[in-house]
Design a protein around this motif. Structure first.
Motif, PDB file in Angstrom:
ATOM      1  N   GLY A 136       0.771  -1.244   0.000  1.00 48.63           N
ATOM      2  CA  GLY A 136       0.000   0.000   0.000  1.00 48.63           C
ATOM      3  C   GLY A 136       0.798   1.287   0.000  1.00 48.63           C
ATOM      4  N   THR A 137       1.904   1.347  -0.720  1.00 48.29           N
ATOM      5  CA  THR A 137       2.624   2.619  -0.905  1.00 48.29           C
ATOM      6  C   THR A 137       2.946   2.759  -2.396  1.00 48.29           C
ATOM      7  N   VAL A 138       3.461   3.931  -2.772  1.00 48.83           N
ATOM      8  CA  VAL A 138       3.809   4.124  -4.184  1.00 48.83           C
ATOM      9  C   VAL A 138       5.122   3.407  -4.531  1.00 48.83           C
ATOM     10  N   TYR A 139       5.837   2.947  -3.479  1.00 46.57           N
ATOM     11  CA  TYR A 139       7.152   2.333  -3.692  1.00 46.57           C
ATOM     12  C   TYR A 139       7.079   0.818  -3.817  1.00 46.57           C
ATOM     13  N   GLY A 140       8.178   0.210  -4.251  1.00 46.49           N
ATOM     14  CA  GLY A 140       8.262  -1.247  -4.329  1.00 46.49           C
ATOM     15  C   GLY A 140       9.699  -1.680  -4.582  1.00 46.49           C
ATOM     16  N   LEU A 141      10.595  -1.298  -3.675  1.00 45.12           N
ATOM     17  CA  LEU A 141      12.013  -1.579  -3.920  1.00 45.12           C
ATOM     18  C   LEU A 141      12.461  -2.906  -3.307  1.00 45.12           C
ATOM     19  N   GLY A 147      16.393  -3.483  -8.009  1.00 43.40           N
ATOM     20  CA  GLY A 147      15.688  -2.363  -8.623  1.00 43.40           C
ATOM     21  C   GLY A 147      14.222  -2.419  -8.258  1.00 43.40           C
ATOM     22  N   GLY A 148      13.490  -1.390  -8.685  1.00 45.54           N
ATOM     23  CA  GLY A 148      12.166  -1.212  -8.127  1.00 45.54           C
ATOM     24  C   GLY A 148      10.986  -1.533  -8.999  1.00 45.54           C
ATOM     25  N   TYR A 149       9.895  -1.944  -8.343  1.00 48.06           N
ATOM     26  CA  TYR A 149       8.563  -1.940  -8.928  1.00 48.06           C
ATOM     27  C   TYR A 149       8.017  -0.526  -8.706  1.00 48.06           C
ATOM     28  N   LYS A 150       6.928  -0.225  -9.375  1.00 47.95           N
ATOM     29  CA  LYS A 150       6.192   1.034  -9.184  1.00 47.95           C
ATOM     30  C   LYS A 150       7.131   2.248  -9.193  1.00 47.95           C
ATOM     31  N   GLN A 151       6.940   3.198  -8.271  1.00 48.86           N
ATOM     32  CA  GLN A 151       7.745   4.440  -8.345  1.00 48.86           C
ATOM     33  C   GLN A 151       9.142   4.285  -7.740  1.00 48.86           C
ATOM     34  N   SER A 152       9.541   3.050  -7.429  1.00 51.06           N
ATOM     35  CA  SER A 152      10.916   2.864  -6.950  1.00 51.06           C
ATOM     36  C   SER A 152      11.915   2.810  -8.099  1.00 51.06           C
ATOM     37  N   GLY A 153      11.432   2.781  -9.337  1.00 48.43           N
ATOM     38  CA  GLY A 153      12.408   2.907 -10.406  1.00 48.43           C
ATOM     39  C   GLY A 153      12.095   2.177 -11.682  1.00 48.43           C
ATOM     40  N   VAL A 154      13.072   2.280 -12.579  1.00 49.00           N
ATOM     41  CA  VAL A 154      12.987   1.672 -13.901  1.00 49.00           C
ATOM     42  C   VAL A 154      14.341   1.021 -14.156  1.00 49.00           C
ATOM     43  N   GLY A 155      14.346  -0.275 -14.449  1.00 44.45           N
ATOM     44  CA  GLY A 155      15.609  -0.953 -14.744  1.00 44.45           C
ATOM     45  C   GLY A 155      16.146  -1.698 -13.541  1.00 44.45           C
ATOM     46  N   ARG A 156      17.223  -2.424 -13.762  1.00 43.90           N
ATOM     47  CA  ARG A 156      17.842  -3.233 -12.711  1.00 43.90           C
ATOM     48  C   ARG A 156      19.348  -3.012 -12.688  1.00 43.90           C
ATOM     49  N   GLU A 157      19.927  -3.117 -11.494  1.00 44.88           N
ATOM     50  CA  GLU A 157      21.382  -3.065 -11.369  1.00 44.88           C
ATOM     51  C   GLU A 157      21.886  -4.419 -10.862  1.00 44.88           C
ATOM     52  N   LEU A 158      23.166  -4.626 -10.984  1.00 40.08           N
ATOM     53  CA  LEU A 158      23.907  -5.792 -10.491  1.00 40.08           C
ATOM     54  C   LEU A 158      23.729  -7.047 -11.372  1.00 40.08           C
ATOM     55  N   GLY A 159      24.767  -7.850 -11.382  1.00 41.04           N
ATOM     56  CA  GLY A 159      24.741  -9.122 -12.098  1.00 41.04           C
ATOM     57  C   GLY A 159      24.480  -8.974 -13.587  1.00 41.04           C
ATOM     58  N   SER A 160      24.040 -10.052 -14.210  1.00 43.14           N
ATOM     59  CA  SER A 160      23.837 -10.026 -15.665  1.00 43.14           C
ATOM     60  C   SER A 160      22.681  -9.097 -16.047  1.00 43.14           C
ATOM     61  N   HIS A 161      21.686  -8.956 -15.175  1.00 41.74           N
ATOM     62  CA  HIS A 161      20.582  -8.023 -15.477  1.00 41.74           C
ATOM     63  C   HIS A 161      21.099  -6.585 -15.508  1.00 41.74           C
ATOM     64  N   GLY A 162      22.029  -6.277 -14.621  1.00 37.34           N
ATOM     65  CA  GLY A 162      22.638  -4.946 -14.598  1.00 37.34           C
ATOM     66  C   GLY A 162      23.463  -4.706 -15.855  1.00 37.34           C
TER      67      GLY A 162
END
Ligand code: NAD
Length: 462
Positions: free
Chosen positions: A392-397, A435-450
């Motif tokens: 129930g918040t705008v974040y999802g990190l 990295g984040g869902y919702k307003q926690s961001g766009v994209g991923r860091e670290l490892g092969s996804h990063g």
């Protein structure tokens, strides 16, 4: 503390175009420990030109050679570990053991992981009658915050270099000395001139100039959601790639079957480490109503034990902001069970480890990111209620789930709208996408996804 009076551009330290400087302050005693140039739009332009000029050669450098430079970078960071830890402690204020164990050590692991990934990654694949080439995105503008000053730099620069991109970095105003040390390390590691460039400066001046520069192909930003939103809008208008690692308000969900004492103690430690300045910190502890009072007591005791062992927050503005949130929590009906809104020391930007009980989901302290050593404890009725509050918040990190059986915690974690969940106290994994869902961001860091964030594909059909 040694501070360079120039910017690292094109493989050398050069004077900035203007004379403006940034004072670096030790938040534990408020003393000025150094001064660095405040670069402007002209400096950013010079740095972007240097990165552009170096791009074709670096992109064509065999991945094994790029991997060798990253391996050398890891070795330099390891050799200078004590100096790094001391510098982070001086400008961020984190206690030295934490700087050694986390601020200096994690970047060594991440740089090492990208040395390995650069060597092992297939930059070409076969898809039916096509050969798909994974090519570098180009010139990267990296903008980083102060809370994990070296980690956040390495989490951008290492995958960018592994991919064959070149970089201009604009680090946070509060922690430029760590960034200068990193530039020295890149130089010592034999990374060719222009592949990595550093422009220290103010966010609305150098940061904005970098984010809006027409010759930057990808903006990778870590920081507040407010600034991230503007950077995303500017990138959208320019049809430019963007990666955003933003704020969080993560939930620590303690299911009724969990080992309560362990879940609470680890949860409190998670929030208090780095003085609460961790974007992925589990700042909302969710406890079933039957075990709520016991959990609050345990949390208050755990927070009180921190006492003097906690470092300051990064600056006076941040201290005032965090103390203001504690006051607001109490004004909205939360019950203070540890710490409080008074500054505990006359000198230094300290905040007492604070626990707020009887916090309800709509309160400001349950919705907004505080970025200080403040834990909110919320009560839930049943699992559905816990899930509603957790999501129930705008974040999802990030987040955590505790249960008697791992499978029960995993079933709950699958329903959470968030990018990372620690199950029964799972350990940090430098290869897992962050990295984040919702307003926690766009994209991923670290490892092969990063690494994938810094690559684009070209398909050749045969
Ligand atoms: P901030 O957004 O103010 O600053 C971050 C960086 O952006 C700094 O280098 C700053 O100089 C620069 N900046 C500021 N204004 C700018 C502008 N107009 N244009 C371009 N650049 C600009 O954030 P902060 O106060 O330094 O950091 C704290 C915030 O960062 C918190 O909200 C925290 O959650 C978030 N954070 C997120 C992550 C993550 O990975 N998701 C990690 C660390 C911090």
């Amino acid at each position: 503390m040694k501070a360079h009076d120039g910017l690292y551009i094109g493989g050398a330290w050069r004077p900035a175009a203007g004379r403006d400087e940034i004072e670096v302050v030790n938040p534990a005693d408020e003393q000025v420990i150094g001064r660095v140039p405040a670069g402007d739009a002209m400096d950013v332009d010079t740095a972007v030109r240097a990165a552009r000029a170096a791009l074709a050669t670096w992109a064509a450098t065999p991945p094994a050679e790029r991997a060798a430079r990253l391996g050398a970078l890891r070795d330099v960071l390891a050799a200078r570990k004590d100096e790094i830890a001391g510098t982070v402690t001086a400008e961020l204020g984190s206690p030295l053991p934490f700087s050694q164990a986390v601020h200096a050590s994690v970047p060594i692991a991440v740089a090492g992981s990208y040395a390995e990934l650069a060597a092992a990654h297939s930059f070409e694949e076969k898809v039916g009658n096509s050969t798909v080439l994974h090519e570098p995105v180009g010139v990267v503008g990296g903008i980083t915050p102060w809370n994990y000053p070296l980690h956040q730099i390495v989490a951008k620069v290492a995958p960018a270099l592994a991919a064959g991109c070149t970089v201009v970095l604009k680090p946070a105003e509060d922690t430029p000395l760590t960034a200068q040390l990193f530039a020295e390390a890149v130089h010592e590691a034999g990374v060719p001139a222009g592949v990595f460039n550093l422009v220290t400066g103010l966010g609305p001046v150098a940061g904005q100039a970098l984010a809006e520069h027409p010759d930057v192909d990808l903006v990778s930003f870590t920081g507040s959601t407010a600034v991230g939103r503007r950077i995303g809008a500017a990138a959208g208008a320019a049809v430019k790639k963007v990666a955003l690692e933003l704020g969080g308000k993560s939930a620590n969900v303690i299911l009724p079957s969990a080992d309560l004492a362990r879940a609470v103690n680890v949860g409190v430690a998670n929030v208090m480490s780095n003085s609460g300045q961790t974007c992925s910190a589990w700042t909302r502890m969710l406890v079933h109503r039957d075990r709520y009072d016991e959990a609050v007591e345990l949390a208050a005791a755990a927070a009180a034990k921190y006492g003097d062992r906690i470092g300051p927050v990064v600056n006076a503005r941040q201290q005032a902001r965090v103390l203001g949130y504690i006051e607001k929590g109490v004004a909205e009906g939360a019950r203070l069970v540890a710490g409080g809104p008074e500054a505990p020391r006359e000198q230094g930007y300290f905040v007492s480890p604070t626990v707020l009980a009887d916090v309800t989901p709509e309160m400001t302290v349950a919705q907004e990111e505080i970025f200080g050593p403040v834990l909110s404890v919320l009560r839930y009725e049943d699992e559905e209620d816990a899930l509603r509050i957790a999501n129930g918040t705008v974040y999802g990190l990030a987040g955590a789930v505790w249960a008697g059986e791992e499978s029960e915690a995993v079933a709950f974690a699958r329903r959470m709208d968030t990018g990372q969940v620690d199950i029964n106290g799972g350990r940090f994994n430098p290869l897992a996408p962050f990295g984040g869902y919702k307003q926690s961001g766009v994209g991923r860091e670290l490892g092969s996804h990063g690494l994938a964030e810094y690559l684009q594909t070209k398909s050749l059909q045969f």
